[in-house]
Structure formats: structure tokens, C-alpha cells
Design a protein around this motif. Structure first.
Motif, PDB file in Angstrom:
ATOM      1  N   ARG B  30     -94.477  10.333 -14.099  1.00  0.00           N
ATOM      2  CA  ARG B  30     -93.367   9.854 -15.385  1.00  0.00           C
ATOM      3  C   ARG B  30     -93.805  10.622 -16.560  1.00  0.00           C
ATOM      4  O   ARG B  30     -95.159  10.473 -16.764  1.00  0.00           O
ATOM      5  CB  ARG B  30     -93.523   8.601 -15.446  1.00  0.00           C
ATOM      6  CG  ARG B  30     -93.435   7.766 -13.999  1.00  0.00           C
ATOM      7  CD  ARG B  30     -93.355   6.183 -14.160  1.00  0.00           C
ATOM      8  NE  ARG B  30     -94.627   6.000 -13.864  1.00  0.00           N
ATOM      9  CZ  ARG B  30     -95.080   4.492 -14.382  1.00  0.00           C
ATOM     10  NH1 ARG B  30     -94.100   3.598 -14.863  1.00  0.00           N
ATOM     11  NH2 ARG B  30     -96.130   3.834 -13.839  1.00  0.00           N
ATOM     12  N   PRO B  40     -95.670   6.891 -10.385  1.00  0.00           N
ATOM     13  CA  PRO B  40     -95.076   5.576 -10.311  1.00  0.00           C
ATOM     14  C   PRO B  40     -95.974   4.385 -10.012  1.00  0.00           C
ATOM     15  O   PRO B  40     -95.708   3.297 -10.401  1.00  0.00           O
ATOM     16  CB  PRO B  40     -94.099   5.836  -9.215  1.00  0.00           C
ATOM     17  CG  PRO B  40     -93.835   7.263  -9.124  1.00  0.00           C
ATOM     18  CD  PRO B  40     -95.068   7.991  -9.444  1.00  0.00           C
ATOM     19  N   LEU B 227     -91.334   1.650 -10.073  1.00  0.00           N
ATOM     20  CA  LEU B 227     -92.281   2.049 -11.272  1.00  0.00           C
ATOM     21  C   LEU B 227     -93.318   0.882 -11.706  1.00  0.00           C
ATOM     22  O   LEU B 227     -92.879  -0.184 -12.125  1.00  0.00           O
ATOM     23  CB  LEU B 227     -91.524   2.594 -12.559  1.00  0.00           C
ATOM     24  CG  LEU B 227     -90.642   3.597 -12.447  1.00  0.00           C
ATOM     25  CD1 LEU B 227     -89.863   4.051 -13.609  1.00  0.00           C
ATOM     26  CD2 LEU B 227     -91.293   4.799 -11.848  1.00  0.00           C
TER      27      LEU B 227
END
Lengths: 305, 291
Positions: B30, B40, B227
């Protein structure tokens, strides 16, 4: 107190008090943390700590290792008036404000909040007090002449301050000094945050607080940014000066107390202006550090990205 | 594929969903404006500074989780326990948590009374923090027997101020409260008949004894990927969210509340997976916050 219960918060019991020393033993209480009367406090300033805002600053004014003044400021703007939601912001407005909503100059909106655990004495609640509004108005007064508001029509610059801790006064009459130091610290933090946000300004505005104290015997002393000295005997004068450092133009002057002679006031103001110029240097250094770091990072990132 | 002719920040503001999706597809990580790019399943690092507001507060802590910063100050004041516990008829002290999310950190919020999100977080703080302290411990012992109605008790005002908001507000606020509670030293006090109130006494202060340390882990689902510890930008793109509260007591770790809402990607196996991740996170973080 019960009339102002806000059911949207946890209210807790309606009346609480802080335990203090019993009156009989108060005579033996001495403050071991004596602020040196001759040396002013140390000021630490850092910018860029708050995420997702245009500019921010954090200031600590310390006497020794314990406590002191801690202020956080964040700046959003220049942005359309009323924020992204379009609702009215409830801070204190300064600068031009057209009745029809159109304004040739930007509106500077300053909002001050004391954390509930910040003030000496009882815990303060969450309702906005007149004290916070007065402080916000003073900070707005100090900054308005400095910002080039005419460059941002139809917009607002929102400055939010949070005071996390106020210094503890060392004497009975030290409360006035604490308020003066808080005002000076708030102005310094707000200026650093406004500069960090890239809002165009004429100069760096810095503020300092100076007291003239003296017992009848030893004569009058001028104390810079001090909590100590002057045990409440004799008349005190407290001066807070906010000035543009390079131009030495005063944008804010708060003076309270009883002076013995006109020269005292002049000396106090000169001393405060000198100290403010020194603090402006601290603000400039903090900004330079922040931006030279960023330049360094940019040159590094183009290689590794 | 053509390279971008404008900077990535602009791309992120124009099409945030695509921006995140492309990053996840391309590198599996991310993107982050404030720290390293995370997988994640990675949580952000937590740092904790205690006793920084020591001069006026009984206990304080400033906890930073990525770019989210929450300062918590605890004031210990004396109240009267006029209401006794309904079942045991024993007096109890008070713990009053509150959180303040001001326009300082969230530019879109308005200053004034707390909005719905803030009230929800306050309700969660109540739910998470109140059971972990033995409120009977907060009662002040009184030698004289002439005080029957008004037993003096401690009231701990736990006030959180959010200084910087980038997602994970609940977990960081709970972390700050927990660290501040571990930092609290209640001054030694006694009831004085002469003054008619509780006054400070000689002697060392007393630390609070928490039954356990609650740690909160937050999750969000983006395009079928879970996430961990989403930032503000990521949370804005996700409808399905989950929160797991874990109680840490030395080496013993137990599950508290688990909440999940907003979608159906996390199923039964998914729930067990996020609970396992929350337990791992709690083990690492509890040590940082309370020592």
C-alpha cells in the motif's frame, strides 16, 4: 454546571475538586524548581507534525526539564470560505469579510482550544470559553498585519491552536505571567505554522512576554519569559509584545499592571521586542531545517523511485 | 504503458481508488505518504512518550501510530460516591473518558459539540476502558466513621486530544489512554475533618492496577483484500470495516469485542484470521505502551 451538561460527551460526576495541601502545612511548601531570574526560557519549535494539513507547528517553552508550555498549531488554507463543508466556522474572524459573502481579502480565522488537562487548577471542560476566544482574537490581531491577505480573495486561512499544557506559576501572582507567556507562545506557534503552510507574509512575527517586578527594597527588575521572581510584593507590570522581527514593527501590545515610572514601560517594551527578535530566529531556523530536509529527500528520491 | 505526465500525488487525488488498486496489483504494497509502503497484513509502528505532560496531570501519554498522534492526559480529582453499586452496595470511583477531534486535525470537521463519529468513539472508549480498571480501588479509605453518605472517591478524567488524524483513531486513542493509565500516580491523600474535604498527605503515590491492557486492531476491506490498520485515505475507500479488541494480561491474551460491518468479504475464516492478527499485534504493542 448542571445547566451546561452536554449529552454528547461523557460528563462524569457534577462536582469534583483537586486535592490540595491542607492550609496548616502550606507554609512549608517551597518550590524547588526555581526558574533562574536572569535567563529566559528555552524555546523549542518544530514544524510539519500534523498530517493532512497545509502547515503545522509544535512549540515547547521550557524552564529546566519539567513542564512548561506546549502548543500545537495547524493551518488549513487558503481555501474557500467556510471550509470544504460550506458551513460557518466558529473561530474568531479577522481581516475583511464581505456581507454578501464576497471578500476582496482573505479572512483569517483563528481558533484556540485548551486541552482539558492543560490548565493549572481544576480540569476545564470542553465548552468554548470567553478566555479562549479572547486569546484567539489576540493571535489574529498579531498575525493579520503580517499576512498578505489581499493576495487571496474569497478565501479563508484557518488557524487552529491546541494548548496542551500551561506552565505552573511559581508565585501567587504568577497567573498573569502564565497568561502572557501562553499568548506569546500561541503567536509564535501560529506564525510558524502559517509560514509552514506557505501563506505569503511580509515578515516573521514573534512574540515575547516580559515582566517588571520589584519589592520596595531591591529596586525594579526586568524578567524575560520568567515564572519566578517578584513574590507579589510591589507592583508588577506584564508586557506582551508581538512584532515583525526584521522591521521591528509592533503588531500586538498587551500591557497590564502598575508601573512606577514611564521609563519602566519603555525598557520593558524594548526588552520584549529584543526577545521577540531572538525567537523569530528560532522560527526561521525551524523552517529552514524542515525545508532543507525536504530538498534533501527530493534529491534522494529521484534516484531511488 | 505511457509514463505519467503529472505527479503521482495528483493521480492519487483524482482517482484514489485506482491509485490504491494499481499499487496493490503492481507491488502488493500500500502506498503511504507518511511512512514506508506496507503489505496488507502489516500494522504501523507505535511509539509512546509518557509523562510528557507531568506537571499538571496525574498521568499522560502521547502515542503516535504512523501519522496519527493522540495525546491523553489524566486528571485525578476527588468526587463523592453518593451512588453505590446496585448489587454489592460498595462505593466505586469514576473513570470518565472523552475524546476531542477538533478541526486542528480534521479540516472538514466543525469546532463545537462532537459530531456522530466522535460520539461513537467516546462510546467505544467507555466500553473498552471501564471494565479494565477495578473501580473499587479508586475509593479513598476514611478512618472516621462519621462519613456515611458521602464516601470520597477518585474520579479519573481521561481526556484524549487528537493532534493528527490519519486513520486508526480508535486504536491510537485506546493506546494513549492505556499508556496514560499505566503512567498515573495517584497522590497520597487523607480525609481531613478540619477542612471537610480530602487533602494531600505525606507518603508515596500509588500506581493504578489495571486488570488487563486492552489493545484495539482495526481492519478494512478494499477489493477483497483485508487491510490491517488502514490509514485515513484507505479507510475512506472501504465500506467493510472490522475492529477487534484484545485483552493482554501479562502472558495471557484473550479476545474481547469483535465488530464487523459493511460487507461480506470477511467470512468465518476471515474473522479468525483477523483475530489472529489482532492477537499478534496486541502482544507486541502492550509491552510498548505499559513499560
Amino acid at each position: 454546571m448542571s445547566l451546561t451538561i452536554d449529552r454528547r460527551r461523557n460528563n462524569g460526576p457534577s462536582s469534583t475538586y483537586t486535592p490540595r495541601l491542607p492550609p496548616s502545612s502550606r507554609a512549608t511548601q517551597t518550590s524547588t524548581d526555581n526558574a533562574d531570574e536572569r535567563s529566559p526560557a528555552k524555546v523549542y519549535l518544530k514544524t510539519g507534525l500534523v498530517a493532512r494539513c497545509h502547515g503545522s507547528a509544535y512549540l515547547e517553552t521550557r524552564w529546566g526539564d519539567v513542564g512548561g508550555l506546549k502548543v500545537v498549531c495547524s493551518v488549513h488554507g487558503p481555501r474557500p470560505v467556510g471550509g470544504v463543508r460550506g458551513g460557518a466556522s466558529s473561530g474568531t474572524h479577522a481581516g475583511g469579510g464581505g456581507a454578501g459573502g464576497y471578500s476582496w481579502t482573505a479572512q483569517l480565522v483563528v481558533d484556540v482550544r485548551y486541552a482539558p488537562f492543560a490548565r493549572v487548577g481544576a480540569r476545564s471542560g470542553y465548552l468554548r470559553t470567553r478566555h479562549e476566544r479572547a486569546l484567539a482574537a489576540a493571535v489574529a490581531d498579531a498575525l493579520t498585519p503580517n499576512i498578505l491577505l489581499h493576495k487571496f480573495p474569497k478565501s479563508e486561512i484557518a488557524v487552529h491552536l491546541a494548548i496542551l499544557q500551561q506552565p505552573v506559576p511559581l508565585t501567587e501572582t504568577g497567573a498573569v505571567a502564565v497568561e502572557a507567556i501562553t499568548l506569546a507562545g500561541a503567536i509564535n506557534t501560529a506564525m510558524a505554522a502559517v509560514a509552514d503552510a506557505g501563506v505569503e507574509c511580509r515578515d516573521v512575527v514573534a512574540a515575547a512576554a516580559v515582566r517588571v517586578v520589584g519589592d520596595g527594597v531591591g529596586g525594579r527588575k526586568v524578567l524575560v519569559d520568567c515564572l519566578g521572581g517578584g513574590d507579589g510584593e510591589g507592583d508588577e507590570v506584564t508586557v506582551t509584545v508581538g512584532c515583525m522581527a526584521q522591521r521591528r514593527e509592533v503588531t500586538l501590545l498587551h500591557l497590564t499592571g502598575l508601573a512606577h515610572a514611564k521609563e519602566e514601560i519603555n525598557i520593558a517594551m524594548e526588552t520584549a521586542t529584543d526577545q521577540a527578535t531572538r525567537i523569530a530566529g528560532v522560527i526561521r531556523r525551524a523552517l529552514l531545517e524542515e525545508y532543507s530536509e525536504e530538498l534533501q529527500q527530493d534529491t534522494n528520491m529521484t534516484g531511488t523511485e | 504503458m505511457q509514463p505519467l505526465t503529472f505527479p503521482p500525488e495528483l493521480y492519487k487525488r483524482l482517482v484514489p481508488r485506482e491509485y490504491l488498486a494499481k499499487h496493490l496489483a503492481h507491488s502488493g504494497k500500500r502506498p503511504s505518504a507518511y511512512g514506508p509502503h506496507r503489505l496488507p497484513t502489516e500494522f504501523r509502528d507505535i511509539t509512546c512518550t509518557r509523562s510528557s505532560l507531568a506537571q499538571v496531570s496525574a498521568g499522560s501519554a502521547v502515542v503516535r501510530c504512523g501519522a496519527t498522534v493522540v495525546a491523553c492526559g489524566i486528571r485525578a480529582e476527588i468526587a463523592s460516591a453518593t451512588m453505590l453499586d446496585a448489587i454489592n452496595k460498595t462505593p466505586k470511583g469514576f473513570l470518565v473518558p472523552n475524546i476531542d477531534i477538533s478541526p486542528l486535525c480534521l479540516p472538514n470537521s466543525r469546532s463545537g459539540p462532537p459530531d456522530a463519529d466522535t460520539q461513537i468513539i467516546t462510546a467505544r472508549l467507555d466500553e473498552i476502558l471501564l471494565p479494565c480498571i477495578a473501580r473499587e480501588d479508586l475509593v479513598i479509605t476514611v478512618d472516621e466513621d462519621d462519613l456515611v453518605d458521602e464516601v470520597p472517591v477518585w474520579c479519573l478524567w481521561v481526556d484524549c486530544v487528537v493532534l493528527s488524524a490519519d486513520g486508526g483513531l480508535l486504536s491510537t486513542a485506546v493506546g494513549a489512554c492505556v499508556a496514560a493509565l499505566a503512567d498515573v500516580v495517584l497522590p497520597s491523600v487523607r480525609y481531613s475533618i478540619d477542612d471537610g474535604r480530602v487533602v494531600l498527605a505525606d507518603g508515596p503515590g500509588k500506581k493504578l492496577d489495571l486488570k488487563y491492557t486492552p489493545i484495539v486492531a482495526e481492519f478494512a476491506v478494499f477489493n477483497n483484500t483485508v487491510l490491517c490498520d488502514p490509514t485515513g485515505d484507505e479507510a475512506a475507500l472501504c465500506a467493510e470495516v472490522a475492529t477487534v479488541v484484545v485483552h493482554v494480561d501479562g502472558d495471557r491474551v484473550r479476545l474481547g469485542t469483535t465488530r464487523k460491518s459493511g460487507g461480506t468479504v470477511i467470512g468465518i475464516d476471515g474473522l479468525q484470521e483477523i483475530q489472529r492478527q489482532a492477537v499478534d499485534r496486541a502482544r507486541k504493542v502492550a509491552h510498548i505502551l505499559t513499560n
